[in-house]
Design an enzyme around this catalytic site. Structure first.
Site, PDB file in Angstrom:
ATOM      1  N   GLY A   1       0.807  -1.217   0.000  1.00 36.38           N
ATOM      2  CA  GLY A   1       0.000   0.000   0.000  1.00 36.38           C
ATOM      3  C   GLY A   1       0.835   1.259   0.000  1.00 36.38           C
ATOM      4  O   GLY A   1       1.968   1.292  -0.473  1.00 36.38           O
TER       5      GLY A   1
ATOM      6  N   THR B   1       3.277  -1.686  -5.198  1.00 34.10           N
ATOM      7  CA  THR B   1       3.567  -0.345  -5.687  1.00 34.10           C
ATOM      8  C   THR B   1       4.848   0.210  -5.074  1.00 34.10           C
ATOM      9  O   THR B   1       5.663   0.840  -5.750  1.00 34.10           O
ATOM     10  CB  THR B   1       2.411   0.614  -5.337  1.00 34.10           C
ATOM     11  OG1 THR B   1       1.174  -0.014  -5.650  1.00 34.10           O
ATOM     12  CG2 THR B   1       2.523   1.922  -6.097  1.00 34.10           C
TER      13      THR B   1
ATOM     14  N   ARG C   1       0.451   3.566 -11.992  1.00 30.01           N
ATOM     15  CA  ARG C   1       1.423   3.476 -10.896  1.00 30.01           C
ATOM     16  C   ARG C   1       2.681   2.710 -11.300  1.00 30.01           C
ATOM     17  O   ARG C   1       3.632   2.611 -10.520  1.00 30.01           O
ATOM     18  CB  ARG C   1       0.783   2.799  -9.683  1.00 30.01           C
ATOM     19  CG  ARG C   1      -0.354   3.591  -9.053  1.00 30.01           C
ATOM     20  CD  ARG C   1      -1.151   2.724  -8.098  1.00 30.01           C
ATOM     21  NE  ARG C   1      -1.878   1.685  -8.827  1.00 30.01           N
ATOM     22  CZ  ARG C   1      -2.522   0.671  -8.239  1.00 30.01           C
ATOM     23  NH1 ARG C   1      -2.508   0.548  -6.928  1.00 30.01           N
ATOM     24  NH2 ARG C   1      -3.180  -0.215  -8.977  1.00 30.01           N
TER      25      ARG C   1
ATOM     26  N   ARG D   1     -10.832  -7.580 -13.069  1.00 30.83           N
ATOM     27  CA  ARG D   1     -11.075  -6.226 -12.581  1.00 30.83           C
ATOM     28  C   ARG D   1     -11.911  -5.372 -13.526  1.00 30.83           C
ATOM     29  O   ARG D   1     -12.483  -4.366 -13.107  1.00 30.83           O
ATOM     30  CB  ARG D   1      -9.756  -5.540 -12.263  1.00 30.83           C
ATOM     31  CG  ARG D   1      -8.934  -5.138 -13.449  1.00 30.83           C
ATOM     32  CD  ARG D   1      -7.550  -4.651 -13.033  1.00 30.83           C
ATOM     33  NE  ARG D   1      -7.618  -3.737 -11.906  1.00 30.83           N
ATOM     34  CZ  ARG D   1      -6.625  -3.556 -11.028  1.00 30.83           C
ATOM     35  NH1 ARG D   1      -5.501  -4.242 -11.158  1.00 30.83           N
ATOM     36  NH2 ARG D   1      -6.749  -2.700 -10.053  1.00 30.83           N
TER      37      ARG D   1
ATOM     38  N   ASP E   1      -4.398 -11.477  -3.079  1.00 28.81           N
ATOM     39  CA  ASP E   1      -3.843 -10.119  -2.988  1.00 28.81           C
ATOM     40  C   ASP E   1      -3.995  -9.575  -1.563  1.00 28.81           C
ATOM     41  O   ASP E   1      -4.025  -8.359  -1.353  1.00 28.81           O
ATOM     42  CB  ASP E   1      -4.510  -9.178  -3.993  1.00 28.81           C
ATOM     43  CG  ASP E   1      -3.643  -7.969  -4.352  1.00 28.81           C
ATOM     44  OD1 ASP E   1      -2.468  -7.940  -3.945  1.00 28.81           O
ATOM     45  OD2 ASP E   1      -4.150  -7.056  -5.013  1.00 28.81           O
TER      46      ASP E   1
ATOM     47  N   SER F   1      -3.068  -2.975  -0.270  1.00 26.57           N
ATOM     48  CA  SER F   1      -4.162  -2.005  -0.325  1.00 26.57           C
ATOM     49  C   SER F   1      -4.972  -2.229  -1.587  1.00 26.57           C
ATOM     50  O   SER F   1      -4.446  -2.670  -2.610  1.00 26.57           O
ATOM     51  CB  SER F   1      -3.631  -0.578  -0.286  1.00 26.57           C
ATOM     52  OG  SER F   1      -2.871  -0.311  -1.450  1.00 26.57           O
TER      53      SER F   1
END
Length: 388
Positions: free
Chosen positions: A69, A100, A164, A228, A284, A288
């Site tokens: 996150g 990330t 990202r 997704r 996952d 976050s």
């Protein structure tokens, strides 16, 4: 030694009611009726399995064991996961990874957390790298990490189609995939390039291009988060039909008209006559779950939870998928794809990683590496710093 009596076995294929004898960390014997010798014989713990179903322990190949996150600032960095976060949810094997943030989280911390969970009772592995390209490693290369570090089996999660990420070029991805594959060949590991796929408009195009313009086999590529949005779902079906392997995220739920649950996409793929051994699922968890508007602004932030795996199995059953098939993407399929040779099945000689489910498919008992971690729905073993 542990003897599970009269339990209905899903290995994941249905074997009917049998006894399972566990010796140390292995499944030693499966039989119709096991008789314990009288006299001078080692003590055996008996678990009555009548009314329960035995399944392989869940393998979660995409889980942020030491947190992740941070897309909403330093206070949104998620915490490390505890042992019972895994065991209460039937996870006996996990593959940890960064996301990330490859700066305040690093490969040294990930490897240390992986070793800590192994000591506490799980089987653990790692992906090397993070979203960024060039990515973060322990040695001077992905190839070096895979060859020299026992727990590192491949590279990931490298981000594509995501604002990202670092927007790797076609040649960047080919180079990463080659490094990962060769590292796997030399070390006899899976050598998979595990790719995070975001909501970007290019979807899986980078993966299709990689297949078209390189000699990398499908077995060395595993894109994830494909449930997704509608574009990725469509491309997912196309990719698996030409031979690809895909990972579906159980932590992604129905969100408006875009995202669907893992069980819904799995059901779609099965109806397309796609082999379940080209499909894996993962939670996952620990990471976050950010939501961004069309301008890239963060609008909501939640945290992935590990209970989504067992919930996806239940949801698959509700959709009419037999338990034998519902188990495969979280047990025998990841074990086969990741080259975890003694995992993902209930067979003599394999690791004693088992979950016992009640008639509502709730987790009653968890055995990891031959040790009872959860019994009668409650933990018997806690992590070092958990309050028992």
């Amino acid at each position: 030694m542990i003897l599970i009596k009269n339990v209905e076995i899903f290995a994941p294929e249905s074997l009917g009611k049998k006894d399972i004898l566990i010796c140390f960390d292995k499944i030693a014997y499966i039989s119709e009726n096991t008789h314990i010798p009288k006299g001078n014989f080692p003590e055996i713990e008996i678990i009555e399995g009548n009314g329960l179903k035995a399944a392989p322990g869940i393998i979660d190949l995409h889980i942020h064991i030491n947190g992740a996150g941070g897309e909403g600032g330093f206070n949104t960095r998620t915490p490390e996961m505890n042992l019972t976060d895994f065991t209460l949810n039937g996870i006996t094997t996990c593959i940890g990874l960064l996301g990330t943030d490859g700066i305040t989280r690093n490969m040294g911390a990930l490897l240390a957390k992986s070793r800590a969970l192994e000591i506490e009772g799980l089987s653990t592995y790692c992906w090397t790298g993070c979203y960024a390209v060039p990515t973060r490693t322990l040695t001077d290369s992905i190839r070096g990490d895979i060859i020299l570090v026992d727990k590192i089996i491949g590279a990931g999660e490298i981000a594509i189609s995501d604002h990202r990420g670092s927007h790797p070029s076609e040649n960047d991805l080919i180079h990463l995939a080659c490094e990962t594959r060769v590292g796997g060949l030399i070390s006899d590991k899976c050598g998979i390039l595990h790719m995070h796929v975001g909501d970007g408009k290019n979807g899986l195009n980078a993966v299709f291009n990689l297949i078209d313009n390189s000699n990398i086999p499908f077995e060395n590529l595993l894109p994830t988060h494909l449930n997704r949005n509608s574009l990725l779902r469509k491309q997912c079906v196309e990719y698996v039909k030409i031979g690809g392997f895909v990972d579906i995220t159980t932590g992604i739920k129905n969100e408006g008209d875009e995202a669907v649950s893992a069980s819904q996409l799995y059901n779609t793929l099965l109806k397309e006559h796609i082999s379940p051994y080209h499909i894996t699922m993962s939670s996952d968890a620990g990471g976050s779950m950010p939501f961004f508007d069309d301008k890239g602004n963060l609008t909501k932030l939640t945290r992935g939870m590990p209970n989504t795996n067992i919930n996806s199995i239940k949801e698959s059953i509700e959709l009419g998928i037999p338990l034998e098939l519902a188990l495969i993407p979280l047990t025998s399929s990841p074990a086969k794809l990741l080259k975890l040779k003694n995992k993902g099945k209930i067979t003599e000689g394999c690791d004693a990683d088992l979950i016992l489910l009640d008639n509502k498919l709730n987790i009653n008992t968890v055995i990891s590496k031959g040790k009872v971690m959860v019994q009668n729905y409650s933990p018997l073993v806690y992590g070092t710093f958990e309050n028992s």
